[in-house]
Structures are given as C-alpha cells and as structure tokens.
Design a protein around this motif. Sequence first.
Motif, mmCIF file in Angstrom:
data_model
loop_
_atom_site.group_PDB
_atom_site.id
_atom_site.type_symbol
_atom_site.label_atom_id
_atom_site.label_comp_id
_atom_site.label_asym_id
_atom_site.label_seq_id
_atom_site.Cartn_x
_atom_site.Cartn_y
_atom_site.Cartn_z
ATOM 1 N N ASN A 1 0.833 -1.202 0.000
ATOM 2 C CA ASN A 1 0.000 0.000 0.000
ATOM 3 C C ASN A 1 0.873 1.260 0.000
ATOM 4 N N ALA A 2 1.980 1.213 0.760
ATOM 5 C CA ALA A 2 2.908 2.347 0.793
ATOM 6 C C ALA A 2 3.554 2.565 -0.571
ATOM 7 N N VAL A 3 3.912 1.480 -1.241
ATOM 8 C CA VAL A 3 4.520 1.582 -2.570
ATOM 9 C C VAL A 3 3.526 2.188 -3.560
ATOM 10 N N PHE A 4 2.281 1.720 -3.520
ATOM 11 C CA PHE A 4 1.273 2.232 -4.444
ATOM 12 C C PHE A 4 0.998 3.713 -4.206
ATOM 13 N N ALA B 1 -4.862 3.328 -3.832
ATOM 14 C CA ALA B 1 -4.206 3.216 -2.525
ATOM 15 C C ALA B 1 -4.454 4.461 -1.685
ATOM 16 N N SER B 2 -4.397 5.640 -2.302
ATOM 17 C CA SER B 2 -4.605 6.885 -1.558
ATOM 18 C C SER B 2 -6.019 6.992 -1.020
ATOM 19 N N ILE B 3 -6.996 6.521 -1.788
ATOM 20 C CA ILE B 3 -8.379 6.514 -1.305
ATOM 21 C C ILE B 3 -8.512 5.594 -0.100
ATOM 22 N N GLY B 4 -7.831 4.432 -0.171
ATOM 23 C CA GLY B 4 -7.843 3.515 0.968
ATOM 24 C C GLY B 4 -7.204 4.121 2.201
ATOM 25 N N ILE B 5 -6.100 4.842 2.010
ATOM 26 C CA ILE B 5 -5.427 5.508 3.135
ATOM 27 C C ILE B 5 -6.323 6.581 3.731
ATOM 28 N N LEU B 6 -7.003 7.333 2.863
ATOM 29 C CA LEU B 6 -7.897 8.395 3.337
ATOM 30 C C LEU B 6 -9.035 7.813 4.175
#
Length: 341
Positions: A80-83, A329-334
């Motif tokens: 997830n960090a890489v994406f 990935a950013s949407i998941g992090i948000l």
Amino acid sequence: MKRSQWKWLAVSLGFSSVVLVLVLYFTFDERTLTYLSRLNPWYLLIALLAHILALGIWALRMKVLSRSLGYRVGLFGCLNAVFANLLIAGITPSQAGGEPVRVHELYRSGVKLGDATAVVIMERILDAIVLVAISIISMLLLGQQWRDIGSGQSGLIYGSWVVIASFVLLLLYLFKNPHVLKGWLKRISLWLDRRKRKRNAEKLSAFLARIDSEVDNFHESLGMFVSRGKVGLIAGMGCTALFWIIEFVIASVILMGLGEEPFFVESFIAQILIALLMMIPLTPGGSGIAEVSATSIYGIFVDPAIVGVFVLLWRMIFYYFNIFVGLVASIGILKREVKRL
C-alpha cells in the motif's frame, strides 16, 4: 488528496498526454500500421504482470529492511505504501514526493520515524548501488556500440556516478557526525517557525527535543543495518537487483510484442538514462521529459516507425497504471485516516 495535488495531477496527466500525441504524430507512418497488425497482446499482458511483480518485490524489500531493524510490517501495508508513493511521485518534480509517503506509511505501521527514514534512505542507497552496477555491466557488454552512442549520454552516466558517490559520502559523514544533522534540522525548524509563528516556546522546545530523539533513532538504525541487520541488507540488495532487472526488461517485452528485436542490453542503458533525465525537477512526475527522452534514446536503435507506439505502451504501464493504483491506494489511506478520527 488536497486540491493543489489534484491540480498538479491534472497538469502531469495533461502534459504527458499532449507530448504523447505529438510523438505519435511525428512518428506514425504506413510502416507503423504494419507493426500494429503484428501486435501480440499477450506480450503486453506479460509486461504489465511483470511490472506488478516488480512492485511486489519493492514492497518485499521494505518489509525485509524493516524486519532487519526489529519491526514486523505486513507485506500488504508495504505494498500500500509503494502504491501511494507512485501517485505522489507522479505529481511532484523529479518524483521526489514519494519518499515522505513511504516514511509516513511505515510510521503508521508502527515503525519509529527515525527508523522509517533509515529504511527509505537505505532503499535509495541500494538503488544507487544496483543502478551503477547495471550501467557498468551494460557499458562493458555494449563495447564499441556504447562508444558510438555519443559523449552526451556518456557524460550523463558518469555525472550520475559522481552525484551518487557524493550522496553516499555525505550520508557516511552524517552517520559519523549525527550532531551535524541535528544542527541542520534545528536551524531549518527554527527558520520555519519564525516564518509561520505557530508554536509557543514550550511546543517548540518539545519539537526540537523530538528531533534529537529521531536523529538518534536514525543513527542507530543505519548502524544496525551494517551490524546486526546484515542478513536483511543482503536480502534487500537481492530484492533491489531483481526489481530493477524486471523493470528494465519490460521495455524489451513490449518491443517483442510489437514484432521488434528486444535489444536487452541497449534497453538497460536507455532506461538508466531516462531515469536520470526524469530526476531533473522540471515537470510533475517527469511527464513530458520521459516521453521525449524515451523517443530520442530508443530512436537510436529502434525503427522510427514504431518508436511512438512503443513509448505510448511503455508509459501506459509505468505512468498511467501507476497513477491508477496510486489513486486506489490513496483513497484507501484516506478512508483509514477518517476511521481513526
């Protein structure tokens, strides 16, 4: 993402798209249609899967390096960090914004800030070592053909070696003298504080104390890599070599899908030159620079009629696909951050 980041994403995508259209316009002719009639989509699928595999190896490297410092970070969290890194790298000049994202995600996974910074910096050191090794081996294999490419490209390679050596020497100096790094960070923090005027004396003192603590963690972590973390460092080096070899081979796979010769060794040098040019902080994510440099360099040994289509397919995998998975990935992090509030 912030509104400003959406703006830079639009600029990056727009600039890349315009340059690709121009490249296709100036390279498209009757022979291009012949190449397209021989297009094998299975090679393109293999190229995309190889890129996904390479990203997985990158995540594995983060996990291995974190484990060598005593942290158990999940492979999914590293992936997830890489994406997420890919998205920010695609909208910041010279792709420099990805490192803070990876540091942040490792920190969210329980890695101390100083240790997370050490992991990300060690990634870059391993990248530098492997890229220098690949460039030297490729130049030796090309022999006279490399000397025929021209002094401009040679100067770029040699100049990059100087920059890499300087970076490693600076890191060694800061490792031996952590008080110098503390002094730099404190001066920067005080300068920013004077400009923003947001912290009172107590908060500023606490922040400066935290800088001391995290620099100590960073110093200890780098020391662990060369002492107790040697196994993890060796495994990380193996992951790094495998990552770059797979990434560099993808261009040759695309060429084979278009019915052209793979040019494996030449492509390795070409990819290194393109990566170096994209480090120049001129456009968001190196958009435009990547397309123009790829067209110019691959035009030396690839049929001009197919160069434009090749660059389009190459960028579809290494840029547009990266932006897509980065957004996911950013949407998941948000969503994760919202749940924590």
